[in-house]
Write a protein that holds these residues in place. Structure first.
Motif, PDB file in Angstrom:
ATOM      1  N   LEU A 136       0.853  -1.186   0.000  1.00  0.00           N
ATOM      2  CA  LEU A 136       0.000   0.000   0.000  1.00  0.00           C
ATOM      3  C   LEU A 136       0.892   1.240   0.000  1.00  0.00           C
ATOM      4  CD1 LEU A 136      -2.505  -1.134   2.807  1.00  0.00           C
ATOM      5  CD2 LEU A 136      -2.487  -1.745   0.389  1.00  0.00           C
ATOM      6  N   THR A 137       0.862   1.974  -1.104  1.00  0.00           N
ATOM      7  CA  THR A 137       1.757   3.115  -1.282  1.00  0.00           C
ATOM      8  C   THR A 137       0.955   4.395  -1.464  1.00  0.00           C
ATOM      9  OG1 THR A 137       3.328   1.643  -2.411  1.00  0.00           O
ATOM     10  CG2 THR A 137       3.691   4.016  -2.634  1.00  0.00           C
ATOM     11  N   VAL A 138       1.377   5.462  -0.789  1.00  0.00           N
ATOM     12  CA  VAL A 138       0.730   6.765  -0.954  1.00  0.00           C
ATOM     13  C   VAL A 138       1.048   7.284  -2.351  1.00  0.00           C
ATOM     14  CG1 VAL A 138       0.581   9.146  -0.127  1.00  0.00           C
ATOM     15  CG2 VAL A 138       0.857   7.268   1.511  1.00  0.00           C
ATOM     16  N   ALA A 139      -0.011   7.477  -3.160  1.00  0.00           N
ATOM     17  CA  ALA A 139       0.177   7.895  -4.545  1.00  0.00           C
ATOM     18  C   ALA A 139      -0.042   9.389  -4.743  1.00  0.00           C
ATOM     19  CB  ALA A 139      -0.755   7.116  -5.461  1.00  0.00           C
ATOM     20  N   GLU A 140      -0.957   9.975  -3.968  1.00  0.00           N
ATOM     21  CA  GLU A 140      -1.274  11.393  -4.145  1.00  0.00           C
ATOM     22  C   GLU A 140      -1.829  11.953  -2.841  1.00  0.00           C
ATOM     23  OE1 GLU A 140      -4.114  14.230  -7.006  1.00  0.00           O
ATOM     24  OE2 GLU A 140      -3.777  12.116  -7.496  1.00  0.00           O
ATOM     25  N   LEU A 141      -1.434  13.176  -2.511  1.00  0.00           N
ATOM     26  CA  LEU A 141      -1.900  13.859  -1.306  1.00  0.00           C
ATOM     27  C   LEU A 141      -3.004  14.844  -1.654  1.00  0.00           C
ATOM     28  CD1 LEU A 141       1.593  14.676   0.265  1.00  0.00           C
ATOM     29  CD2 LEU A 141       0.117  12.739   0.822  1.00  0.00           C
ATOM     30  N   MET A 142      -3.857  15.096  -0.681  1.00  0.00           N
ATOM     31  CA  MET A 142      -4.892  16.121  -0.822  1.00  0.00           C
ATOM     32  C   MET A 142      -4.514  17.264   0.109  1.00  0.00           C
ATOM     33  SD  MET A 142      -8.265  13.691  -0.918  1.00  0.00           S
ATOM     34  CE  MET A 142      -8.297  12.234  -1.960  1.00  0.00           C
ATOM     35  N   ASP A 155       5.387   6.960   0.389  1.00  0.00           N
ATOM     36  CA  ASP A 155       5.362   6.262   1.676  1.00  0.00           C
ATOM     37  C   ASP A 155       4.633   4.931   1.520  1.00  0.00           C
ATOM     38  OD1 ASP A 155       6.687   8.286   2.995  1.00  0.00           O
ATOM     39  OD2 ASP A 155       4.895   9.125   3.946  1.00  0.00           O
ATOM     40  N   VAL A 156       5.205   3.865   2.055  1.00  0.00           N
ATOM     41  CA  VAL A 156       4.567   2.550   2.053  1.00  0.00           C
ATOM     42  C   VAL A 156       3.966   2.308   3.428  1.00  0.00           C
ATOM     43  CG1 VAL A 156       4.893   0.063   1.786  1.00  0.00           C
ATOM     44  CG2 VAL A 156       6.165   1.659   0.318  1.00  0.00           C
ATOM     45  N   VAL A 157       2.654   2.168   3.483  1.00  0.00           N
ATOM     46  CA  VAL A 157       1.945   2.036   4.757  1.00  0.00           C
ATOM     47  C   VAL A 157       1.957   0.571   5.188  1.00  0.00           C
ATOM     48  CG1 VAL A 157      -0.228   2.427   5.968  1.00  0.00           C
ATOM     49  CG2 VAL A 157       0.476   3.987   4.126  1.00  0.00           C
ATOM     50  N   ASP A 188      -7.710  10.393  15.670  1.00  0.00           N
ATOM     51  CA  ASP A 188      -6.265  10.358  15.466  1.00  0.00           C
ATOM     52  C   ASP A 188      -5.805   8.927  15.204  1.00  0.00           C
ATOM     53  OD1 ASP A 188      -5.834  13.066  15.732  1.00  0.00           O
ATOM     54  OD2 ASP A 188      -5.368  12.966  17.867  1.00  0.00           O
ATOM     55  N   VAL A 189      -4.997   8.765  14.177  1.00  0.00           N
ATOM     56  CA  VAL A 189      -4.400   7.462  13.873  1.00  0.00           C
ATOM     57  C   VAL A 189      -2.905   7.640  13.685  1.00  0.00           C
ATOM     58  CG1 VAL A 189      -6.469   6.483  12.811  1.00  0.00           C
ATOM     59  CG2 VAL A 189      -4.832   7.730  11.391  1.00  0.00           C
ATOM     60  N   THR A 190      -2.168   6.605  14.051  1.00  0.00           N
ATOM     61  CA  THR A 190      -0.728   6.586  13.799  1.00  0.00           C
ATOM     62  C   THR A 190      -0.444   5.533  12.738  1.00  0.00           C
ATOM     63  OG1 THR A 190      -0.171   7.283  16.049  1.00  0.00           O
ATOM     64  CG2 THR A 190       1.553   6.181  14.786  1.00  0.00           C
ATOM     65  N   LEU A 191       0.166   5.963  11.654  1.00  0.00           N
ATOM     66  CA  LEU A 191       0.571   5.038  10.602  1.00  0.00           C
ATOM     67  C   LEU A 191       2.056   4.756  10.705  1.00  0.00           C
ATOM     68  CD1 LEU A 191      -1.210   6.282   7.337  1.00  0.00           C
ATOM     69  CD2 LEU A 191      -2.039   4.669   9.044  1.00  0.00           C
ATOM     70  N   ARG A 192       2.402   3.495  10.573  1.00  0.00           N
ATOM     71  CA  ARG A 192       3.802   3.152  10.405  1.00  0.00           C
ATOM     72  C   ARG A 192       4.050   3.046   8.902  1.00  0.00           C
ATOM     73  NH1 ARG A 192       4.651  -1.988  12.861  1.00  0.00           N
ATOM     74  NH2 ARG A 192       4.273  -0.813  14.781  1.00  0.00           N
ATOM     75  N   VAL A 193       5.013   3.816   8.403  1.00  0.00           N
ATOM     76  CA  VAL A 193       5.308   3.816   6.977  1.00  0.00           C
ATOM     77  C   VAL A 193       6.789   3.565   6.759  1.00  0.00           C
ATOM     78  CG1 VAL A 193       3.439   5.458   6.548  1.00  0.00           C
ATOM     79  CG2 VAL A 193       5.779   6.306   6.811  1.00  0.00           C
TER      80      VAL A 193
END
Length: 358
Positions: A136-142, A155-157, A188-193
């Motif tokens: 799962l890779t971040v492809a685009e930000l808003m 970033d790879v989640v 609130d969430v914490t992602l490890r990437v």
């Protein structure tokens, strides 16, 4: 008087042959995804046992478009289409933006078809109980959403931890969706990437779903690129001259049929159209009205319609055709099973679905 009449006739004659900035969308060919083309299966499976699918059909549907770039229509063409119940006259820019190169559009549609086949394969195998490891890779930000402040493209989640909750190690996209479905927007969430292969933790608030989105919970607020690391079964598609993502649902149902004992269709001729996400959600498509008529023309007696298209079908269903409103691959397979068993009383029609939405 005679001169005026002649001028009018001349004007009409010119208008009849002048190219117009419109296009005509009409029923296109249908194709049985369980069938064969030129002696080859439309869908070929290797690496797993397959089973006979019987005499039933699972037809993907298409539209035929006249009036694209370099193929203008005339006034006579438009009038003829306006008089047909199975055709629509639309502004050309709806499908062909003026600033888009036709070759680029064609290439994009081919890419969409390829992606739909991969998503259909992943969804079908997951539906059948296969574990698919995904990246799962971040492809685009808003930019306007909180996630954009801490995440970066690329970033790879690998894990998610909601505030006050436990950590979920993410092996597939469905796990991420499942966690988010339980979280109200603003949690609130914490992602490890993995950022440049370095593990990093980032914390931010989840975002609300868009207005009209029927899903539950909240969203991360970024576009994700989801790739299956390796498919446990090899699925190949022999499809030419068809582009776009709208065959995804029918591909997925056909794969399920090929990989399970028994005849899923029970001999029925069933058609449908809908995109398929990698986690098994059915999405809306274009040209649903024309696809209904194309399916009826080719003998289908039932049509699987994405819930997002249901409102467009009201008053547009050909005589003798049953409609099943579907939201997920699981629901679509259940609808086909009900049709096969002749137990269609529990199938939700589009009319019933639209009425339930108020």
């Amino acid at each position: 008087m005679g001169g005026s009449a002649a001028l009018l006739m001349l004007t009409l004659a010119v208008m009849a042959v002048l190219p117009l900035p419109w296009m005509i969308r009409a029923p296109g060919p249908t194709l049985d995804t369980l069938g064969m083309v030129d002696g080859e299966h439309v869908i070929t499976v290797s690496g797993a046992d397959t089973y006979p699918t019987g005499e039933g059909q699972l037809r993907l549907t298409t539209v035929s478009v006249s009036g694209g770039p370099g193929r203008s229509i005339s006034l006579f063409d438009a009038i003829s289409a306006w008089l047909r119940k199975d055709a629509a006259v639309l502004p050309r820019e709806l499908l062909y933006p003026e600033d888009q190169d036709p070759e680029q559009l064609s290439e994009y549609q081919v890419q969409q078809m390829s992606a739909s086949q991969e998503f259909a394969t992943a969804a079908a195998l997951s539906e059948l109980g296969y574990q698919l490891d995904m990246t799962l890779t971040v492809a685009e930000l808003m930019p306007e959403l909180p996630a954009a402040e801490v995440l970066e493209v690329g970033d790879v989640v690998t894990a998610i931890t909601p505030a006050g909750g436990g950590t979920t190690e993410l092996r597939d996209f469905g796990q991420l969706i499942g966690v988010l479905a339980e979280l109200p927007a603003g949690t609130d969430v914490t992602l490890r990437v993995l950022r440049d292969d370095v593990p990093t933790d980032v914390t931010f608030a989840t975002s609300p779903r868009p207005e009209g989105d029927p899903g539950e919970g909240s969203l991360l607020g970024v576009w994700m690129n989801t790739e299956v690391d390796q498919f446990p079964v090899d699925i190949a598609f022999d499809i030419d001259q068809i582009g776009g993502p709208s065959a995804g649902m029918m591909f997925a149902i056909a794969i399920v049929d090929r990989l399970t004992p028994g005849e899923l269709t029970g001999g029925a001729d069933i058609a449908g159209s809908g995109t398929m996400s990698i986690d098994g959600r059915v999405g809306p498509i274009g040209g649903i009205q024309q696809k209904l008529y194309g399916a009826s023309r080719d003998g289908a007696t039932w049509f699987l319609v994405p819930q997002g298209n249901c409102a467009e079908t009201i008053g547009q269903v050909p005589d003798g055709m049953g409609i099943a409103a579907v939201e997920t691959l699981e629901g679509a397979v259940e609808a086909v099973e009900a049709i096969a068993a002749g137990e269609t009383g529990g199938i939700t029609s589009c009319e019933a679905f639209v009425a339930s939405q108020g």
